[in-house]
Design an enzyme around this catalytic site. Structure first.
Site, PDB file in Angstrom:
ATOM      1  N   GLY A 192       0.640  -1.232  -0.009  1.00 16.92           N
ATOM      2  CA  GLY A 192       0.013  -0.169   0.158  1.00 16.92           C
ATOM      3  C   GLY A 192       0.767   1.160  -0.017  1.00 16.92           C
ATOM      4  O   GLY A 192       1.977   1.221   0.103  1.00 16.92           O
ATOM      5  N   GLN A 193       0.382   2.479  -0.203  1.00 13.22           N
ATOM      6  CA  GLN A 193       1.124   3.468  -0.450  1.00 13.22           C
ATOM      7  C   GLN A 193       1.685   3.940   1.114  1.00 13.22           C
ATOM      8  O   GLN A 193       3.008   4.432   1.139  1.00 13.22           O
ATOM      9  CB  GLN A 193       0.241   4.947  -1.047  1.00 13.22           C
ATOM     10  CG  GLN A 193      -1.005   5.060  -0.390  1.00 13.22           C
ATOM     11  CD  GLN A 193      -1.851   6.471  -0.812  1.00 13.22           C
ATOM     12  OE1 GLN A 193      -1.141   7.267  -1.285  1.00 13.22           O
ATOM     13  NE2 GLN A 193      -3.105   6.349  -0.843  1.00 13.22           N
ATOM     14  N   LEU A 248      -5.198 -10.535   6.131  1.00 15.31           N
ATOM     15  CA  LEU A 248      -5.568 -10.303   7.551  1.00 15.31           C
ATOM     16  C   LEU A 248      -7.114 -10.737   7.695  1.00 15.31           C
ATOM     17  O   LEU A 248      -7.677 -10.512   8.826  1.00 15.31           O
ATOM     18  CB  LEU A 248      -5.705  -8.646   7.120  1.00 15.31           C
ATOM     19  CG  LEU A 248      -4.314  -7.935   7.276  1.00 15.31           C
ATOM     20  CD1 LEU A 248      -4.689  -6.429   7.022  1.00 15.31           C
ATOM     21  CD2 LEU A 248      -3.496  -8.060   8.721  1.00 15.31           C
ATOM     22  N   THR A 266      -9.439  -0.603   1.555  1.00 14.99           N
ATOM     23  CA  THR A 266      -9.623   0.799   1.307  1.00 14.99           C
ATOM     24  C   THR A 266     -10.487   1.337   0.240  1.00 14.99           C
ATOM     25  O   THR A 266     -10.642   2.458  -0.003  1.00 14.99           O
ATOM     26  CB  THR A 266      -8.454   1.386   1.084  1.00 14.99           C
ATOM     27  OG1 THR A 266      -7.503   0.798   0.098  1.00 14.99           O
ATOM     28  CG2 THR A 266      -7.539   1.667   2.367  1.00 14.99           C
ATOM     29  N   TYR A 306     -17.448   1.460   4.764  1.00 14.70           N
ATOM     30  CA  TYR A 306     -16.078   1.649   5.066  1.00 14.70           C
ATOM     31  C   TYR A 306     -15.653   2.411   6.404  1.00 14.70           C
ATOM     32  O   TYR A 306     -15.133   1.891   7.127  1.00 14.70           O
ATOM     33  CB  TYR A 306     -15.255   2.384   3.869  1.00 14.70           C
ATOM     34  CG  TYR A 306     -13.990   2.738   4.272  1.00 14.70           C
ATOM     35  CD1 TYR A 306     -12.857   1.867   4.075  1.00 14.70           C
ATOM     36  CD2 TYR A 306     -13.609   4.072   4.356  1.00 14.70           C
ATOM     37  CE1 TYR A 306     -11.561   2.192   4.400  1.00 14.70           C
ATOM     38  CE2 TYR A 306     -12.382   4.585   4.634  1.00 14.70           C
ATOM     39  CZ  TYR A 306     -11.365   3.686   4.561  1.00 14.70           C
ATOM     40  OH  TYR A 306      -9.999   4.020   4.730  1.00 14.70           O
TER      41      TYR A 306
END
Ligand SMILES: NC(=O)c1ccc[n+]([C@@H]2O[C@H](COP(=O)([O-])OP(=O)(O)OC[C@H]3O[C@@H](n4cnc5c(N)ncnc54)[C@H](OP(=O)(O)O)[C@@H]3O)[C@@H](O)[C@H]2O)c1
Length: 299
Positions: free
Chosen positions: A12-13, A38, A64, A127
């Site tokens: 991820g970023q 996860l 995300t 989310y």
């Protein structure tokens, strides 16, 4: 002496910005999805339990896909709520400090003014609700946990608004950009640098210390998506005509997950506990653009 970090998330970023800061004195073992999924609580417990000497655990992974979460709620809750809870329990069992990330999207956006850590969350979508449950579970399970809420992350890595604007501008002369959503755009690199600079302090901080709990960790200043797009092209294309940017309301782009309009997070706690603020987002954006390969920045 080497400082040892176990990090969930490698691709991820934010995860990649953390890894970019690894150095002689800082060893980061990053676990990708292939190493620990996860959704597997036993694998999480084993990963922390069997990791050997550690000073800090970081969770930089998350589900995300904000809109997709509406149709995949089980997966969103598994990754964003149950997984961080399992990491937090494993950290508590080993008396390890834990840094987890959350989002401005735990708020409804209805407040006038910036949100402080003690404001009541009211997420508008799956989310946000899954991230909120994750926050609560982490703070409940681990007495040395820092949950950093970040906003509108941009980075030279991965997918984000910055990359999306540059990509769209490569093929479209006119871009419609929403001008009624506001937040503090934040450089993933600044978040990573802040946390790793504080890592030794976190490793020493006792339970009950001011370091633990919720923290709004965003760059200084604020912007609408439209203003951020303007800044992107001013900085990325100084010598050429930018695309025509057309400000539009959020309602122009109906999405499965309803967006909050005011996502501005207050950073007074960051200043009072850690004695600093992150620099203005525009400066950070300039540095991030410099990191991008010229081919990516140009159309
Ligand atoms: N991006 C933003 O604007 C923003 C704003 C506010 C808050 N945040 C929060 O900031 C944190 C970092 O976000 P980011 O933008 O860096 O995320 P990102 O670029 O979307 O990366 C997400 C990471 O999570 C991993 N992941 C997802 N599901 C997984 C699973 N089941 N098992 C293992 N790994 C899994 C992904 O692995 P794969 O590559 O294998 O999919 C990826 O490495 C998150 O907590 C996010 O909620 C982000």
């Amino acid at each position: 002496m080497t400082f040892r970090v176990l990090q969930f998330g490698a691709t991820g970023q934010l995860a990649r910005e953390m890894l970019a800061l690894a150095s002689d004195g800082l060893e980061i073992t990053a676990l990708s999805r292939a190493e620990v999924d996860l959704t597997d609580a036993d694998a999480i417990a084993r990963a922390v339990g069997e990791a050997g000497d550690l000073d800090l655990v970081i969770n930089a992974a998350a589900y995300t896909a904000v809109d997709k979460a509406e149709s995949e709620p089980d997966l969103a809750y598994a990754v964003n709520a149950r997984a961080p809870a399992a990491i937090a329990r494993a950290c508590q069992a080993r008396a390890l400090p834990f840094v987890h990330f959350s989002t401005d999207m735990v708020f409804s956006g209805a407040k006038t003014g910036a949100y402080v850590e003690t404001d009541t969350p009211a997420p508008l979508h799956v989310y946000g609700a899954s991230k909120l449950l994750g926050e609560m579970a982490v703070l409940d399970a681990c007495d040395r946990a820092l949950v950093a809420r970040v906003s509108w992350l941009f980075s030279a890595y991965g997918q984000n608004f910055l990359q999306m604007m540059l990509k769209l501008a490569a093929t479209q002369p006119v871009l419609k950009v929403v001008d009624d959503q506001r937040a503090r755009p934040t450089a993933s690199a600044d978040v990573a640098a802040f946390l790793l600079s504080q890592a030794p302090r976190l490793a020493r901080a006792p339970a009950g210390g001011p370091e633990w709990g919720l923290l709004h960790l965003v760059n200084a200043g604020e912007a609408s998506r439209f203003e951020m797009a303007q800044a992107i092209f001013e900085l990325a294309w100084p010598d050429r005509a930018p695309p025509v940017l057309e400000p539009v309301p959020t309602s122009t782009f109906p999405t499965p997950a309803r967006r909050a309009l005011n996502c501005v997070l207050d950073t007074a706690r960051l200043k009072s506990v850690f004695g600093l603020e992150l620099r203005p987002w525009r400066e950070a954006l300039e540095d991030t653009l410099e990191q991008l390969a010229p081919a990516k920045v140009s159309a």
